[in-house]
Design a protein around this motif. Structure first.
Motif, mmCIF file in Angstrom:
data_model
loop_
_atom_site.group_PDB
_atom_site.id
_atom_site.type_symbol
_atom_site.label_atom_id
_atom_site.label_comp_id
_atom_site.label_asym_id
_atom_site.label_seq_id
_atom_site.Cartn_x
_atom_site.Cartn_y
_atom_site.Cartn_z
ATOM 1 N N ILE A 199 39.047 57.816 32.065
ATOM 2 C CA ILE A 199 39.387 56.395 32.242
ATOM 3 C C ILE A 199 38.505 55.779 33.324
ATOM 4 C CG2 ILE A 199 41.199 54.809 33.016
ATOM 5 C CD1 ILE A 199 43.200 56.772 31.653
ATOM 6 N N TYR A 200 38.282 56.501 34.418
ATOM 7 C CA TYR A 200 37.429 56.009 35.503
ATOM 8 C C TYR A 200 36.021 55.716 34.986
ATOM 9 C CZ TYR A 200 34.469 56.047 39.628
ATOM 10 O OH TYR A 200 33.512 55.733 40.574
ATOM 11 N N VAL A 201 35.460 56.648 34.226
ATOM 12 C CA VAL A 201 34.102 56.471 33.699
ATOM 13 C C VAL A 201 34.048 55.274 32.755
ATOM 14 C CG1 VAL A 201 32.332 57.534 32.239
ATOM 15 C CG2 VAL A 201 33.422 58.867 34.051
ATOM 16 N N ALA A 202 35.067 55.111 31.921
ATOM 17 C CA ALA A 202 35.096 53.969 31.005
ATOM 18 C C ALA A 202 35.155 52.652 31.786
ATOM 19 C CB ALA A 202 36.287 54.079 30.055
ATOM 20 N N ILE A 203 35.998 52.591 32.794
ATOM 21 C CA ILE A 203 36.102 51.385 33.618
ATOM 22 C C ILE A 203 34.800 51.151 34.382
ATOM 23 C CG2 ILE A 203 37.272 50.376 35.624
ATOM 24 C CD1 ILE A 203 39.842 51.733 34.579
ATOM 25 N N PHE A 204 34.211 52.203 34.903
ATOM 26 C CA PHE A 204 32.951 52.108 35.632
ATOM 27 C C PHE A 204 31.859 51.519 34.740
ATOM 28 C CE2 PHE A 204 28.947 54.002 37.023
ATOM 29 C CZ PHE A 204 28.943 53.662 38.360
ATOM 30 N N ASN A 205 31.717 52.047 33.521
ATOM 31 C CA ASN A 205 30.695 51.556 32.596
ATOM 32 C C ASN A 205 30.970 50.119 32.157
ATOM 33 O OD1 ASN A 205 28.997 53.802 32.599
ATOM 34 N ND2 ASN A 205 30.298 54.869 31.134
ATOM 35 N N ALA A 206 32.231 49.794 31.913
ATOM 36 C CA ALA A 206 32.568 48.410 31.557
ATOM 37 C C ALA A 206 32.246 47.464 32.718
ATOM 38 C CB ALA A 206 34.049 48.313 31.186
ATOM 39 N N SER A 207 32.474 47.928 33.935
ATOM 40 C CA SER A 207 32.168 47.107 35.108
ATOM 41 C C SER A 207 30.672 46.849 35.233
ATOM 42 C CB SER A 207 32.665 47.793 36.376
ATOM 43 O OG SER A 207 34.055 47.932 36.336
ATOM 44 N N ILE A 208 29.863 47.835 34.938
ATOM 45 C CA ILE A 208 28.409 47.649 34.968
ATOM 46 C C ILE A 208 28.008 46.581 33.947
ATOM 47 C CG2 ILE A 208 26.176 48.720 34.440
ATOM 48 C CD1 ILE A 208 27.329 51.327 35.593
ATOM 49 N N GLY A 209 28.540 46.695 32.742
ATOM 50 C CA GLY A 209 28.221 45.717 31.707
ATOM 51 C C GLY A 209 28.689 44.317 32.054
ATOM 52 N N LEU A 210 29.920 44.208 32.536
ATOM 53 C CA LEU A 210 30.441 42.891 32.918
ATOM 54 C C LEU A 210 29.691 42.317 34.114
ATOM 55 C CD1 LEU A 210 34.276 43.449 32.451
ATOM 56 C CD2 LEU A 210 32.779 41.970 31.099
ATOM 57 N N GLY A 211 29.317 43.175 35.055
ATOM 58 C CA GLY A 211 28.539 42.717 36.204
ATOM 59 C C GLY A 211 27.176 42.190 35.791
ATOM 60 N N ALA A 212 26.525 42.898 34.874
ATOM 61 C CA ALA A 212 25.217 42.449 34.384
ATOM 62 C C ALA A 212 25.347 41.134 33.627
ATOM 63 C CB ALA A 212 24.600 43.519 33.491
ATOM 64 N N LEU A 213 26.371 41.034 32.787
ATOM 65 C CA LEU A 213 26.589 39.799 32.030
ATOM 66 C C LEU A 213 26.907 38.635 32.958
ATOM 67 C CD1 LEU A 213 26.919 38.380 29.279
ATOM 68 C CD2 LEU A 213 29.309 39.107 29.316
ATOM 69 N N GLY A 214 27.807 38.876 33.902
ATOM 70 C CA GLY A 214 28.175 37.815 34.841
ATOM 71 C C GLY A 214 27.004 37.386 35.707
ATOM 72 N N SER A 215 26.223 38.348 36.191
ATOM 73 C CA SER A 215 25.064 38.011 37.019
ATOM 74 C C SER A 215 24.019 37.244 36.232
ATOM 75 C CB SER A 215 24.447 39.277 37.605
ATOM 76 O OG SER A 215 25.347 39.889 38.491
ATOM 77 N N ALA A 216 23.819 37.632 34.986
ATOM 78 C CA ALA A 216 22.857 36.906 34.150
ATOM 79 C C ALA A 216 23.295 35.453 33.962
ATOM 80 C CB ALA A 216 22.706 37.597 32.794
ATOM 81 N N GLN A 217 24.576 35.236 33.783
ATOM 82 C CA GLN A 217 25.074 33.866 33.642
ATOM 83 C C GLN A 217 24.946 33.092 34.945
ATOM 84 O OE1 GLN A 217 25.790 32.640 30.620
ATOM 85 N NE2 GLN A 217 25.184 34.687 29.952
ATOM 86 N N LEU A 218 25.241 33.762 36.064
ATOM 87 C CA LEU A 218 25.123 33.103 37.371
ATOM 88 C C LEU A 218 23.687 32.722 37.700
ATOM 89 C CD1 LEU A 218 27.592 35.115 39.633
ATOM 90 C CD2 LEU A 218 27.792 32.736 38.918
ATOM 91 N N LEU A 219 22.715 33.531 37.239
ATOM 92 C CA LEU A 219 21.310 33.223 37.505
ATOM 93 C C LEU A 219 20.883 31.890 36.903
ATOM 94 C CD1 LEU A 219 19.452 36.643 37.239
ATOM 95 C CD2 LEU A 219 19.497 35.084 39.186
ATOM 96 N N ARG A 220 21.605 31.416 35.920
ATOM 97 C CA ARG A 220 21.303 30.096 35.348
ATOM 98 C C ARG A 220 21.562 28.983 36.351
ATOM 99 N NH1 ARG A 220 24.256 29.937 29.524
ATOM 100 N NH2 ARG A 220 22.625 30.988 28.356
ATOM 101 N N TYR A 221 22.533 29.209 37.236
ATOM 102 C CA TYR A 221 23.010 28.133 38.102
ATOM 103 C C TYR A 221 22.764 28.363 39.592
ATOM 104 C CZ TYR A 221 25.473 27.342 33.745
ATOM 105 O OH TYR A 221 25.771 27.164 32.423
ATOM 106 N N LEU A 222 22.568 29.613 39.997
ATOM 107 C CA LEU A 222 22.442 29.935 41.419
ATOM 108 C C LEU A 222 21.158 30.715 41.684
ATOM 109 C CD1 LEU A 222 26.042 31.254 42.184
ATOM 110 C CD2 LEU A 222 25.102 29.043 42.848
ATOM 111 N N PRO A 223 20.572 30.511 42.861
ATOM 112 C CA PRO A 223 19.438 31.371 43.236
ATOM 113 C C PRO A 223 19.912 32.804 43.478
ATOM 114 C CG PRO A 223 19.757 29.580 44.844
ATOM 115 C CD PRO A 223 20.846 29.485 43.835
ATOM 116 N N PHE A 224 18.979 33.737 43.368
ATOM 117 C CA PHE A 224 19.300 35.154 43.468
ATOM 118 C C PHE A 224 19.963 35.506 44.800
ATOM 119 C CE2 PHE A 224 17.968 39.634 44.203
ATOM 120 C CZ PHE A 224 18.724 40.197 43.183
ATOM 121 N N ASN A 225 19.492 34.905 45.906
ATOM 122 C CA ASN A 225 20.087 35.253 47.198
ATOM 123 C C ASN A 225 21.545 34.813 47.292
ATOM 124 O OD1 ASN A 225 19.141 32.531 47.361
ATOM 125 N ND2 ASN A 225 19.258 32.635 49.583
ATOM 126 N N HIS A 226 21.925 33.739 46.597
ATOM 127 C CA HIS A 226 23.335 33.335 46.586
ATOM 128 C C HIS A 226 24.189 34.324 45.798
ATOM 129 C CE1 HIS A 226 22.022 28.989 47.513
ATOM 130 N NE2 HIS A 226 22.421 29.591 48.621
#
Length: 121
Positions: free
Chosen positions: A59-86
């Motif tokens: 379960i930990y590994v599944a949550i860990f991998n899902a978190s990586i995917g969600l983090g990448a997706l969320g960061s990619a969306q944020l890059l549209r609106y915010l500079p990288f340092n923010h």
């Protein structure tokens, strides 16, 4: 967790002012702290789950991998609106929140174990 948070804050706030070597040092601190954090969390899961460790780690590994995917997706969306340092600053704030949640969970676990040990006495 502190090294993770410190490196993200430093990169987020001072990114444009850092030389190459200091940036590399902060990235090494970030990577090392992240690796230690992931291993520590998995060890905590194994220790806490005891005889159910195999399922808990799955379960930990599944949550860990899902978190990586969600983090990448969320960061990619944020890059549209915010500079990288923010984004790095937001991640640092998120790590502060994570540290707070870990502390609260440790306190709750300690109180529960204390209550259980007094009931069995």
């Amino acid at each position: 967790m502190f090294g993770f948070m410190l490196s993200l804050l430093a990169l987020g706030y001072f990114m444009t002012q850092l030389n190459l070597y200091f940036t590399i040092a902060l990235l090494c601190l970030w990577g090392g702290a992240a690796a230690i954090l992931f291993i520590a969390l998995q060890s905590y899961v194994i220790k806490t789950a005891q005889q159910h460790a195999q399922g808990a780690v799955a379960i930990y590994v599944a949550i860990f991998n899902a978190s990586i995917g969600l983090g990448a997706l969320g960061s990619a969306q944020l890059l549209r609106y915010l500079p990288f340092n923010h984004i790095l600053q937001l991640l640092a704030l998120g790590s502060i929140l994570g540290l707070y949640c870990i502390r609260k969970a440790e306190q709750a676990h300690s109180v529960a174990n204390h209550a259980i040990s007094h009931r069995t006495d």
